[in-house]
Design an enzyme around this catalytic site. Structure first.
Site, PDB file in Angstrom:
ATOM      1  N   GLY A 203      -5.866  -1.942 -10.970  1.00  0.00           N
ATOM      2  CA  GLY A 203      -5.389  -0.927 -11.897  1.00  0.00           C
ATOM      3  C   GLY A 203      -4.251  -1.422 -12.754  1.00  0.00           C
ATOM      4  O   GLY A 203      -4.041  -2.632 -12.918  1.00  0.00           O
ATOM      5  N   GLY A 204      -3.501  -0.472 -13.289  1.00  0.00           N
ATOM      6  CA  GLY A 204      -2.434  -0.821 -14.224  1.00  0.00           C
ATOM      7  C   GLY A 204      -1.278  -1.572 -13.598  1.00  0.00           C
ATOM      8  O   GLY A 204      -0.680  -2.425 -14.234  1.00  0.00           O
ATOM      9  N   MET A 205      -0.973  -1.245 -12.346  1.00  0.00           N
ATOM     10  CA  MET A 205       0.203  -1.868 -11.737  1.00  0.00           C
ATOM     11  C   MET A 205      -0.097  -2.573 -10.428  1.00  0.00           C
ATOM     12  O   MET A 205       0.746  -3.307  -9.921  1.00  0.00           O
ATOM     13  CB  MET A 205       1.295  -0.812 -11.487  1.00  0.00           C
ATOM     14  CG  MET A 205       0.887   0.262 -10.507  1.00  0.00           C
ATOM     15  SD  MET A 205       2.238   1.380 -10.051  1.00  0.00           S
ATOM     16  CE  MET A 205       3.143   0.347  -8.906  1.00  0.00           C
ATOM     17  N   ALA A 206      -1.278  -2.379  -9.872  1.00  0.00           N
ATOM     18  CA  ALA A 206      -1.563  -2.948  -8.556  1.00  0.00           C
ATOM     19  C   ALA A 206      -3.045  -3.272  -8.423  1.00  0.00           C
ATOM     20  O   ALA A 206      -3.864  -2.887  -9.250  1.00  0.00           O
ATOM     21  CB  ALA A 206      -1.137  -1.975  -7.449  1.00  0.00           C
ATOM     22  N   GLU A 207      -3.351  -4.022  -7.366  1.00  0.00           N
ATOM     23  CA  GLU A 207      -4.733  -4.355  -7.039  1.00  0.00           C
ATOM     24  C   GLU A 207      -4.977  -3.983  -5.585  1.00  0.00           C
ATOM     25  O   GLU A 207      -4.055  -3.990  -4.768  1.00  0.00           O
ATOM     26  CB  GLU A 207      -4.993  -5.855  -7.258  1.00  0.00           C
ATOM     27  CG  GLU A 207      -4.028  -6.771  -6.542  1.00  0.00           C
ATOM     28  CD  GLU A 207      -4.141  -8.225  -6.986  1.00  0.00           C
ATOM     29  OE1 GLU A 207      -4.968  -8.502  -7.857  1.00  0.00           O
ATOM     30  OE2 GLU A 207      -3.378  -9.059  -6.447  1.00  0.00           O
TER      31      GLU A 207
ATOM     32  N   ASP B 298      -1.171  12.443 -11.841  1.00  0.00           N
ATOM     33  CA  ASP B 298      -2.268  11.566 -12.263  1.00  0.00           C
ATOM     34  C   ASP B 298      -3.555  11.979 -11.547  1.00  0.00           C
ATOM     35  O   ASP B 298      -4.275  11.149 -11.011  1.00  0.00           O
ATOM     36  CB  ASP B 298      -1.919  10.111 -11.958  1.00  0.00           C
ATOM     37  CG  ASP B 298      -2.873   9.128 -12.652  1.00  0.00           C
ATOM     38  OD1 ASP B 298      -3.589   9.563 -13.582  1.00  0.00           O
ATOM     39  OD2 ASP B 298      -2.910   7.959 -12.263  1.00  0.00           O
TER      40      ASP B 298
ATOM     41  N   ALA C 243     -10.622  -3.185  -6.245  1.00  0.00           N
ATOM     42  CA  ALA C 243     -10.181  -2.447  -7.428  1.00  0.00           C
ATOM     43  C   ALA C 243      -8.937  -3.102  -7.987  1.00  0.00           C
ATOM     44  O   ALA C 243      -8.181  -3.782  -7.281  1.00  0.00           O
ATOM     45  CB  ALA C 243      -9.904  -0.980  -7.091  1.00  0.00           C
TER      46      ALA C 243
ATOM     47  N   LYS D 251      -2.986  -2.430  -0.839  1.00  0.00           N
ATOM     48  CA  LYS D 251      -2.635  -2.236  -2.247  1.00  0.00           C
ATOM     49  C   LYS D 251      -1.400  -3.085  -2.541  1.00  0.00           C
ATOM     50  O   LYS D 251      -0.343  -2.884  -1.936  1.00  0.00           O
ATOM     51  CB  LYS D 251      -2.348  -0.767  -2.533  1.00  0.00           C
ATOM     52  CG  LYS D 251      -2.004  -0.485  -3.991  1.00  0.00           C
ATOM     53  CD  LYS D 251      -1.822   1.010  -4.217  1.00  0.00           C
ATOM     54  CE  LYS D 251      -1.504   1.294  -5.677  1.00  0.00           C
ATOM     55  NZ  LYS D 251      -1.295   2.745  -5.913  1.00  0.00           N
TER      56      LYS D 251
END
Length: 616
Positions: A18-22, A148, A16, A41
């Site tokens: 996302g906006g700030m991390a993988e 969130d 995955a 993460k």
């Protein structure tokens, strides 16, 4: 064969971003080659110099690393590697809620009511724990707010577990994080009205987000979706909630009251704690689906993701052969050795799933198990073929951008493995002859070099397109008195309970069966004539016992007291009147081979019958 590392962990594949991390599937080092899979993460490289993101990431670690609850993904370690911060956490073998919802929609299905309640009940439990969490170093509440609670941050495992993930933008009233007033954080479409207006937040913003999730799963639609983010925020601020019972007639008035209370615009009228929401959801689940368990949800998930589970199992078998040495890591952080100590994968023993092994295949019918084994063998055949090409060079050394050295040792396939390959192919052909499976045949043709992988993809797409074109179906609403009966179509388990919705081909007769413990099975042949048609069945209370019938060969007919049933073996928990003699017979309609057994069934007992048809 080239793997990147992050601290002591080997990153196997990205799962995955996302906006700030993988997030990566990774493997941890262990003593004597004992290691485990987990998720890493890691903050994205472009944000490594952004102090706001760095502080947010640190905050997640400090908040979440001490949280320990079955409905929250645990954090094992917080560290940094090559100037990148990372979190080591539990790897959930499953999907997030958004992926599950999209998968069900793609199959023209809806998430059954009881599963919706179960999911939200579990999320509410985990969220309540986080809201009440006490800092063990100070004894003071951290006042954690997730902020969130979107479908992407709810993980659903194949074993029926539901877990919250990502407290990356959680707000704790401590010195862990300083958030500027009026800053909008979180995913648009799942915000509370106060969050969309930039007001001060408390626990109740998360409860509103759970209300959105609950409404959307019941309606099978989005609640606050607009053509752009600005209009989405406007819809949230207006907070117009369409009555859920008008959209889904299966929603009971008690459940609608729970939805409306969770989505109250006025915070003072909303649920004041996640525990209050959990209590009402749990009460509703126990009242209307009192026999429901997490195992029912697990079986539902496994049926939907059979192919994905198989593919991931094959992948984890491969990854399991990679052993990470903790000793090597501790001696020299810059160089680690990964050794594949397993022999070549060849053979049915490692690739095929035993019908008696693992929870995955407990409730699969014989045809499904054979189809799974066909795919496993064909994939196994391709892997063996690829490895045999390089049999003259058993050792390889690969470099990577981080100058970390790996040694991959592959043991060469010997005569036994060549024999096993031929045996695997023979089993595949035989299974394909017994049960024609188009996908397995395509896999086999690719493995034998008869067609290219691209041709296989085109053939699969064409097949799917043809199926989709023929799949115009009606939504058929099934209710029962009492509710909570399991729904069967032509004696095939749908994993749905009443009240429930199923998809049926129009104007095509089918046999509807309803089963519930303590009641005689209800059966009726129906022809659906309109979309949205509703049906109510009344089950009769009776003293019943249950039989499960196993037959080791396929394509046999089962007769109970002289009446043929539509269900093919294995027949599980078939209800029969108690205190009576029951004769069960299995007969091959072609060869006329048969076997039978007469038993006495007592009330609330469960007997297993094994039949072995032979020619007489």
């Amino acid at each position: 064969m080239q793997f990147e590392t992050c601290g002591p962990y080997v990153l196997l594949e990205k799962v995955a971003s996302g906006g700030m991390a993988e997030v990566y599937l990774a493997k941890a080092p262990g003593t004597e080659g004992v290691s485990k899979f987990l998720a890493i993460k890691r903050i994205l490289p472009q944000y490594t110099t952004n102090e706001d993101f760095i502080e947010m990431f640190k905050a997640e670690a400090k908040i979440a690393i001490n949280i320990n609850h079955t409905n929250i993904v645990p954090i094992y370690e917080f560290g940094s590697s090559k100037q990148q911060f990372y979190l080591a956490m539990e790897y959930v073998h499953g999907k997030n809620l958004r992926q599950l919802i999209n998968k069900i929609k793609k199959q023209s299905q809806t998430l059954p009511l009881e599963h919706v309640i179960y999911i939200m009940n579990e999320v509410a439990k985990g969220l309540d724990y986080a809201h009440r969490f006490i800092d063990r170093s100070t004894g003071k509440p951290l006042n954690i707010i997730h902020r969130d609670m979107s479908p992407q941050n709810v993980m659903v495992s194949y074993e029926g577990e539901v877990k919250i993930v990502d407290f990356g933008i959680a707000k704790a009233e401590s010195k862990l994080e300083a958030t500027q007033a009026g800053t909008l954080k979180g995913k648009f479409g799942y915000m509370s009205p106060e969050q969309a207006e930039g007001l001060e937040l408390d626990y109740r913003t998360d409860i509103f987000s759970l209300g959105i999730l609950l409404w959307e799963m019941l309606a099978n639609d989005r609640l606050f979706l607009a053509n752009n983010e600005l209009n989405t925020i406007k819809k949230i601020r207006d907070c117009h909630i369409p009555p859920i019972s008008k959209i889904n007639p299966e929603v009971h008035v008690d459940l609608e009251a729970i939805v409306n209370k969770a989505l109250a615009r006025d915070r003072s009228l909303r649920y004041q704690s996640a525990s209050d929401l959990h209590r009402d959801l749990n009460k509703f689940l126990n009242k209307h689906f009192h026999e429901y368990t997490s195992q029912d949800f697990s079986q539902f998930i496994k049926k939907i993701y059979l192919q994905e589970i198989m593919e991931m199992r094959d992948k984890l078998i491969e990854f399991a052969k990679i052993t990470v040495s903790r000793e090597s890591y501790e001696q020299n952080e810059a160089t680690r050795t990964i050794t594949n100590t397993a022999s070549d994968i060849g053979g049915v023993q490692n690739a095929m799933i035993s019908l008696n092994d693992s929870k995955l295949t407990q409730d699969l019918d014989f045809k499904s198990a054979i189809a799974l084994d066909e795919r496993s063998v064909s994939k196994n055949f391709r892997r063996n073929s690829a490895k045999s090409v390089s049999q003259t060079n058993p050792g390889y050394s690969y470099g990577n951008p981080n100058n970390t050295n790996y040694t991959i040792t592959v043991e060469q396939p010997g005569k036994n493995n060549v024999f096993t390959l031929l045996l695997s192919l023979a089993i595949l052909v035989t299974a394909g002859y017994l049960y024609y499976d188009q996908q397995a045949l395509l896999e086999l043709k690719v493995a034998m070099g008869l067609i290219s992988n691209e041709t296989k993809v085109v053939a699969s797409v064409n097949s799917d397109t043809t199926t989709a074109a023929q799949a115009q179906e009606y939504t058929f609403h099934v209710k029962s008195s009492p509710p909570g009966a399991r729904i069967y179509i032509d004696e095939t388990d749908t994993s749905f309970f009443t009240p429930g919705r199923i998809r049926i081909k129009p104007n095509t007769a089918f046999t509807l069966s309803l089963r519930k413990d303590g009641y005689l099975d209800y059966r009726k042949q129906i022809v659906p004539t309109a979309n949205g048609q509703q049906f109510q069945g009344t089950l009769q209370k009776s003293k019943v016992g249950y039989v499960t019938i196993y037959v080791p060969v396929p394509n046999v007919d089962i007769y109970i007291n002289g009446t043929k049933i539509l269900e093919k073996p294995p027949v599980t928990r078939y209800a029969v009147p108690a205190s009576s003699r029951v004769t069960i017979k299995a007969i091959n309609p072609i060869s006329k081979a048969y076997d039978e057994s007469t038993i006495s069934v007592r009330e609330d007992t469960h007997q297993q019958i094994n039949l072995f048809p032979k020619k007489r």
